[in-house]
Design a protein around this motif. Structure first.
Motif, PDB file in Angstrom:
ATOM      1  N   MET A 181      14.088  13.374   5.035  1.00  0.00           N
ATOM      2  CA  MET A 181      12.980  12.432   5.145  1.00  0.00           C
ATOM      3  C   MET A 181      12.171  12.784   6.399  1.00  0.00           C
ATOM      4  N   ASP A 182      10.870  12.645   6.299  1.00  0.00           N
ATOM      5  CA  ASP A 182      10.020  13.002   7.430  1.00  0.00           C
ATOM      6  C   ASP A 182       9.928  11.868   8.448  1.00  0.00           C
ATOM      7  N   ILE A 183       9.508  12.225   9.643  1.00  0.00           N
ATOM      8  CA  ILE A 183       9.443  11.268  10.754  1.00  0.00           C
ATOM      9  C   ILE A 183       8.507  10.100  10.449  1.00  0.00           C
ATOM     10  N   PHE A 184       7.413  10.369   9.740  1.00  0.00           N
ATOM     11  CA  PHE A 184       6.492   9.288   9.386  1.00  0.00           C
ATOM     12  C   PHE A 184       7.217   8.233   8.556  1.00  0.00           C
ATOM     13  N   ALA A 185       7.939   8.661   7.540  1.00  0.00           N
ATOM     14  CA  ALA A 185       8.656   7.731   6.657  1.00  0.00           C
ATOM     15  C   ALA A 185       9.691   6.921   7.431  1.00  0.00           C
ATOM     16  N   ILE A 186      10.418   7.594   8.293  1.00  0.00           N
ATOM     17  CA  ILE A 186      11.453   6.923   9.085  1.00  0.00           C
ATOM     18  C   ILE A 186      10.839   5.885  10.008  1.00  0.00           C
ATOM     19  N   ARG A 187       9.797   6.278  10.721  1.00  0.00           N
ATOM     20  CA  ARG A 187       9.177   5.351  11.679  1.00  0.00           C
ATOM     21  C   ARG A 187       8.480   4.193  10.980  1.00  0.00           C
ATOM     22  N   LEU A 188       7.836   4.452   9.875  1.00  0.00           N
ATOM     23  CA  LEU A 188       7.186   3.371   9.140  1.00  0.00           C
ATOM     24  C   LEU A 188       8.200   2.305   8.742  1.00  0.00           C
ATOM     25  N   LYS A 189       9.304   2.738   8.187  1.00  0.00           N
ATOM     26  CA  LYS A 189      10.338   1.787   7.752  1.00  0.00           C
ATOM     27  C   LYS A 189      10.934   1.046   8.952  1.00  0.00           C
ATOM     28  N   GLU A 190      11.212   1.777  10.041  1.00  0.00           N
ATOM     29  CA  GLU A 190      11.783   1.141  11.235  1.00  0.00           C
ATOM     30  C   GLU A 190      10.847   0.073  11.797  1.00  0.00           C
ATOM     31  N   ILE A 191       9.577   0.407  11.921  1.00  0.00           N
ATOM     32  CA  ILE A 191       8.606  -0.544  12.483  1.00  0.00           C
ATOM     33  C   ILE A 191       8.455  -1.763  11.577  1.00  0.00           C
ATOM     34  N   ARG A 192       8.357  -1.517  10.270  1.00  0.00           N
ATOM     35  CA  ARG A 192       8.230  -2.634   9.330  1.00  0.00           C
ATOM     36  C   ARG A 192       9.429  -3.566   9.453  1.00  0.00           C
ATOM     37  N   ASN A 193      10.625  -2.985   9.530  1.00  0.00           N
ATOM     38  CA  ASN A 193      11.832  -3.803   9.661  1.00  0.00           C
ATOM     39  C   ASN A 193      11.883  -4.546  10.986  1.00  0.00           C
ATOM     40  N   GLU A 194      11.453  -3.890  12.078  1.00  0.00           N
ATOM     41  CA  GLU A 194      11.421  -4.556  13.390  1.00  0.00           C
ATOM     42  C   GLU A 194      10.499  -5.772  13.356  1.00  0.00           C
ATOM     43  N   LEU A 195       9.419  -5.665  12.607  1.00  0.00           N
ATOM     44  CA  LEU A 195       8.469  -6.774  12.490  1.00  0.00           C
ATOM     45  C   LEU A 195       8.891  -7.794  11.435  1.00  0.00           C
ATOM     46  N   LYS A 196      10.030  -7.524  10.802  1.00  0.00           N
ATOM     47  CA  LYS A 196      10.592  -8.406   9.769  1.00  0.00           C
ATOM     48  C   LYS A 196       9.622  -8.623   8.613  1.00  0.00           C
ATOM     49  N   LEU A 197       8.975  -7.533   8.210  1.00  0.00           N
ATOM     50  CA  LEU A 197       8.065  -7.570   7.066  1.00  0.00           C
ATOM     51  C   LEU A 197       8.740  -6.919   5.864  1.00  0.00           C
ATOM     52  N   THR A 198       8.537  -7.500   4.709  1.00  0.00           N
ATOM     53  CA  THR A 198       8.987  -6.838   3.486  1.00  0.00           C
ATOM     54  C   THR A 198       7.943  -5.794   3.105  1.00  0.00           C
ATOM     55  N   GLN A 199       8.314  -4.903   2.207  1.00  0.00           N
ATOM     56  CA  GLN A 199       7.339  -3.932   1.720  1.00  0.00           C
ATOM     57  C   GLN A 199       6.167  -4.651   1.071  1.00  0.00           C
ATOM     58  N   LYS A 200       6.457  -5.722   0.365  1.00  0.00           N
ATOM     59  CA  LYS A 200       5.395  -6.478  -0.294  1.00  0.00           C
ATOM     60  C   LYS A 200       4.451  -7.118   0.722  1.00  0.00           C
ATOM     61  N   GLN A 201       4.997  -7.682   1.792  1.00  0.00           N
ATOM     62  CA  GLN A 201       4.160  -8.303   2.824  1.00  0.00           C
ATOM     63  C   GLN A 201       3.272  -7.266   3.505  1.00  0.00           C
ATOM     64  N   LEU A 202       3.832  -6.102   3.809  1.00  0.00           N
ATOM     65  CA  LEU A 202       3.027  -5.054   4.424  1.00  0.00           C
ATOM     66  C   LEU A 202       1.948  -4.589   3.461  1.00  0.00           C
ATOM     67  N   ALA A 203       2.314  -4.419   2.211  1.00  0.00           N
ATOM     68  CA  ALA A 203       1.336  -3.995   1.197  1.00  0.00           C
ATOM     69  C   ALA A 203       0.188  -4.989   1.099  1.00  0.00           C
ATOM     70  N   GLU A 204       0.501  -6.273   1.121  1.00  0.00           N
ATOM     71  CA  GLU A 204      -0.546  -7.295   1.052  1.00  0.00           C
ATOM     72  C   GLU A 204      -1.464  -7.222   2.267  1.00  0.00           C
ATOM     73  N   ALA A 205      -0.896  -6.996   3.445  1.00  0.00           N
ATOM     74  CA  ALA A 205      -1.700  -6.891   4.658  1.00  0.00           C
ATOM     75  C   ALA A 205      -2.622  -5.674   4.606  1.00  0.00           C
ATOM     76  N   LEU A 206      -2.194  -4.641   3.883  1.00  0.00           N
ATOM     77  CA  LEU A 206      -2.967  -3.403   3.780  1.00  0.00           C
ATOM     78  C   LEU A 206      -3.859  -3.358   2.542  1.00  0.00           C
ATOM     79  N   ASN A 207      -3.753  -4.407   1.718  1.00  0.00           N
ATOM     80  CA  ASN A 207      -4.486  -4.451   0.453  1.00  0.00           C
ATOM     81  C   ASN A 207      -4.130  -3.253  -0.440  1.00  0.00           C
ATOM     82  N   THR A 208      -2.829  -3.006  -0.547  1.00  0.00           N
ATOM     83  CA  THR A 208      -2.322  -1.943  -1.413  1.00  0.00           C
ATOM     84  C   THR A 208      -1.102  -2.488  -2.153  1.00  0.00           C
ATOM     85  N   THR A 209      -0.356  -1.629  -2.804  1.00  0.00           N
ATOM     86  CA  THR A 209       0.801  -2.078  -3.580  1.00  0.00           C
ATOM     87  C   THR A 209       2.102  -1.818  -2.836  1.00  0.00           C
TER      88      THR A 209
END
Length: 73
Positions: free
Chosen positions: A1-29
């Protein structure tokens, strides 16, 4: 796995966001967020900018060009 993928997941988890919540904030899926976190695809430059604003990190950190202290790698 690349560093971008690892860091994205780590940061999202630190912020206690689900993938769905992040997607909604970004207006994506949540499928897009899942794909980025699993290294299946990469976001566009525009989406990286939005990710950085939303997650309050630099693009250099998110892309693995600097560490948490802001030191270039």
């Amino acid at each position: 796995m690349d560093i971008f993928a690892i860091r994205l997941k780590e940061i999202r988890n630190e912020l206690k966001l689900t993938q769905k919540q992040l997607a909604e904030a970004l207006n994506t899926t949540d499928d897009s967020v899942f794909s980025w976190e699993n290294g299946r695809s990469q976001p566009s430059i525009e989406m990286i900018r939005l990710l950085c604003k939303t997650l309050e990190v630099t693009s250099d950190y998110l892309l693995g060009l600097e560490d948490e202290a802001g030191t270039k790698i």
